[in-house]
Design an enzyme around this catalytic site. Structure first.
Site, PDB file in Angstrom:
ATOM      1  N   GLU A 254       0.847  -1.203   0.000  1.00  0.00           N
ATOM      2  CA  GLU A 254       0.000   0.000   0.000  1.00  0.00           C
ATOM      3  C   GLU A 254       0.876   1.244   0.000  1.00  0.00           C
ATOM      4  O   GLU A 254       1.583   1.529   0.979  1.00  0.00           O
ATOM      5  CB  GLU A 254      -0.930   0.018   1.206  1.00  0.00           C
ATOM      6  CG  GLU A 254      -1.816   1.253   1.246  1.00  0.00           C
ATOM      7  CD  GLU A 254      -2.728   1.306   2.460  1.00  0.00           C
ATOM      8  OE1 GLU A 254      -3.301   2.384   2.717  1.00  0.00           O
ATOM      9  OE2 GLU A 254      -2.852   0.280   3.144  1.00  0.00           O
ATOM     10  N   LYS A 386      -8.236 -15.321  16.052  1.00  0.00           N
ATOM     11  CA  LYS A 386      -8.442 -14.920  14.652  1.00  0.00           C
ATOM     12  C   LYS A 386      -9.886 -14.531  14.348  1.00  0.00           C
ATOM     13  O   LYS A 386     -10.356 -14.719  13.227  1.00  0.00           O
ATOM     14  CB  LYS A 386      -7.979 -16.021  13.708  1.00  0.00           C
ATOM     15  CG  LYS A 386      -6.503 -16.384  13.840  1.00  0.00           C
ATOM     16  CD  LYS A 386      -6.126 -17.500  12.884  1.00  0.00           C
ATOM     17  CE  LYS A 386      -4.636 -17.790  12.960  1.00  0.00           C
ATOM     18  NZ  LYS A 386      -4.243 -18.447  14.208  1.00  0.00           N
ATOM     19  N   ASP A 462       1.871 -14.200  12.716  1.00  0.00           N
ATOM     20  CA  ASP A 462       0.726 -14.784  12.016  1.00  0.00           C
ATOM     21  C   ASP A 462      -0.163 -13.645  11.516  1.00  0.00           C
ATOM     22  O   ASP A 462      -0.797 -12.966  12.325  1.00  0.00           O
ATOM     23  CB  ASP A 462      -0.061 -15.691  12.968  1.00  0.00           C
ATOM     24  CG  ASP A 462      -1.141 -16.489  12.252  1.00  0.00           C
ATOM     25  OD1 ASP A 462      -1.506 -16.108  11.125  1.00  0.00           O
ATOM     26  OD2 ASP A 462      -1.625 -17.474  12.827  1.00  0.00           O
ATOM     27  N   HIS A 560      -2.485  10.177  -1.508  1.00  0.00           N
ATOM     28  CA  HIS A 560      -2.665   8.883  -2.165  1.00  0.00           C
ATOM     29  C   HIS A 560      -2.542   9.006  -3.676  1.00  0.00           C
ATOM     30  O   HIS A 560      -2.080   8.080  -4.347  1.00  0.00           O
ATOM     31  CB  HIS A 560      -4.009   8.269  -1.776  1.00  0.00           C
ATOM     32  CG  HIS A 560      -3.941   7.472  -0.495  1.00  0.00           C
ATOM     33  ND1 HIS A 560      -3.735   6.127  -0.491  1.00  0.00           N
ATOM     34  CD2 HIS A 560      -4.038   7.861   0.797  1.00  0.00           C
ATOM     35  CE1 HIS A 560      -3.700   5.688   0.764  1.00  0.00           C
ATOM     36  NE2 HIS A 560      -3.890   6.733   1.562  1.00  0.00           N
TER      37      HIS A 560
END
Length: 575
Positions: A254, A386, A462, A560
């Protein structure tokens, strides 16, 4: 004279026969007075019987707090029987193995010499000399295991690869077994990759294969690899946190993310740095069990939450690891189902496997106390792993960290290009009110998950645990008569480790080394993992500060467009 020669010839034959018999290894079963299967059955039965008896007795002693070294006469007999059965089993199964190593014929025994025996040469049907016959390329019969151990490793050719690829495509060779069959992880990945391209008809030319250590991921990080994905790593910082400067690695695709976080680090550094506190440190696992009635489920709940039983439960739990130490157990009932949330310290490991092993030990212990308990699953989602969950937001999971900084008004204006009043108002209406209107769960922030994900990927964490690790509430308040701004992030469930999993890979290990938290702490167990958690929180603080400033100043779209988008006028591009 002729009689003497005949006598000497007979004696030499007898001696040669005796030498042959003496060179034959003695089998372990030759010394047994009983038939082999009866003796084996007796000692196997004896071994498992005394083991079961001793374990039962020691379990009773642990429950009754009786010293283990105090043994009765029957226990002494059981120990003697245990030692005797062990000696027999080790001797029976070990002698042949040792003899196979000690008495293994040397390489010279497999190489025939023409001068040794003319009869063997006459009966040999091979057209090649014996020395050439041992060459792998000329031997047509399958060599024995002993000959294979003497031969050099076979170098596979492209023809061999083609045969393996065809067998994978045809389905005769499973793709997952290539590493074990070939013994070469990189070659297995290349063959699997080519077979995949042929089966799908799609090209993987853009996915790199070379330049990666496939041995390092075998059995721990990734199965059936066909290459690796390249993610650029940028550096934000220096982040001045608790008086120490850190260069924070961020793996992301990104645009503007690293630059924005870097600007936040600059604002924090110019204002004297940030400080952090680790509030809690404990990984959780919550199995679910079921009883016949809700009353029985409640009885187990009361048993687990009784302080008098905690020592015996922690004793069962802690024996699974040097670092896993049970901290508390919290229970929740749904009808006749009971959810038990175990929380424990895990050293410098993230700790999911560690806590799971400890929980399994406790489950085995509870099964004896509550034989009607039906274990449905080692994880009942009350952990919760998660997944966004209120229990993690309230109770915490992993490392609970708060990080704060006071940013000077001049820095807000010159570096962040906004003002204190605009930041405070935007934070209240966006991060607090806006998130509440959306029904957010732990999402009272601007983009904490952006920074958490980037740091996690760079350091071998993770990535899926970004879900609960990104739980964050960002607070901003004007201080010093409105001249400066106090900024803080509170993150109750940062799940990180510096050992195990992806942290062992070369690239991720290098990023951990850059932060000074590679491997386990030698001084204080868990110190490296806690420091990494504070660095994550400090990086989130920098990212929140910069993005909120860009929003308040109306710079988000421009930045951006500059760093993350094409500047072409798409209306003029022909289709």
């Amino acid at each position: 004279m002729e009689a003497r020669r005949r006598s000497a010839s007979k004696q030499s034959q007898l001696h040669s026969k005796a030498d042959i018999h003496s060179s034959t290894p003695t089998k372990a079963s030759d010394a047994l007075p009983l038939p082999l299967y009866i003796t084996n059955a007796v000692f196997f039965t004896l071994f498992f019987t005394v083991v079961y008896y001793l374990l039962s007795r020691w379990r009773e002693k642990i429950r009754n707090s009786t010293p283990l070294h105090m043994v009765t006469l029957s226990e002494m007999g059981a120990i003697v029987a245990f030692v005797a059965s062990c000696i027999y089993l080790l001797g029976f199964f070990g002698i042949d193995f040792v003899q196979s190593l000690v008495l293994r014929p040397s390489a010279e025994m497999w190489i025939s010499e023409e001068e040794e025996d003319d009869d063997i040469i006459k009966e040999d049907s091979r057209k090649l000399p014996c020395g050439q016959g041992l060459d792998c390329s000329l031997v047509t019969a399958k060599p024995t295991k002993m000959i294979e151990s003497l031969l050099p490793p076979v170098s596979f050719t492209s023809e061999d690869d083609e045969e393996v690829i065809k067998s994978v495509v045809d389905g005769t060779t499973p793709s997952y077994s290539l590493e074990s069959k070939l013994g070469d992880c990189k070659r297995a990945a290349a063959i699997r990759r080519e077979a995949l391209q042929r089966m799908t008809g799609m090209s993987l030319s853009g996915l790199p294969l070379e330049g990666f250590d496939y041995e390092s991921i075998l059995g721990q990080c990734c199965e059936m690899p066909v290459g690796y994905v390249q993610i650029p790593v940028g550096i934000a910082g220096p982040l001045l946190l608790d008086g120490v400067e850190f260069s924070v690695p961020m793996a992301t695709t990104e645009g503007c993310l690293v630059a924005s976080t870097n600007r936040g680090c600059k604002a924090i550094h110019l204002s004297g740095g940030a400080s952090s506190v680790v509030l809690r440190d404990g990984m959780t696992r919550a199995p679910v069990v079921r009883f016949g009635t809700a009353k029985r489920a409640a009885e187990l709940k009361f048993f687990l939450e009784n302080p008098d039983n905690f020592d015996s439960l922690s004793l069962m739990f802690n024996r699974s690891s040097r670092f896993g130490r049970l901290q508390n157990i919290k229970c929740a009932i749904a009808g006749k189902n009971l959810y038990m949330r175990f929380c424990c310290s895990t050293g410098d490991a993230m700790g999911m496997n560690m806590v799971s092993k400890g929980v399994q030990n406790v489950m085995d212990f509870l099964q004896d106390e509550f034989p009607d308990m039906d274990v449905i699953g080692i994880s009942g989602n009350y952990c919760s792993d998660k997944k966004p969950a209120a229990v993690n937001w309230i109770e915490g999971r992993g490392k609970s960290v708060v990080c704060e900084a006071i940013i000077k008004g001049d820095v807000v204006r010159k570096v962040l290009k906004t003002n204190v009043e605009a930041l405070v108002e935007l934070n209240m209406l966006k991060n607090l009110t806006g998130s509440a209107m959306a029904g957010a769960l732990g999402g009272f922030n601007a983009h904490a998950s952006n920074i958490v994900s980037a740091v996690y990927i760079a350091t071998g964490q993770d990535p899926a645990q970004n879900i609960e690790s990104s739980h964050c509430i960002t607070m901003m308040e004007a201080v010093n008569d409105g001249k400066d701004i106090h900024v803080s992030v509170t993150m109750p469930s940062i799940e990180v480790g510096t050992v195990g999993g992806g942290t062992q890979l070369a690239s991720q290990s290098a990023c951990l080394n850059l932060l000074g938290v590679k491997g386990a702490s030698k001084e204080v167990p868990g110190a490296n993992a806690r420091l990494l958690a504070t660095i994550v929180a400090g990086s989130v603080l920098a990212g929140e500060l910069s993005l909120m400033s860009a929003l308040a100043a109306g710079q988000l779209v421009r930045s951006h467009m500059k760093y993350n988008r094409s500047s072409k006028d798409m209306s003029k591009v022909s289709i």
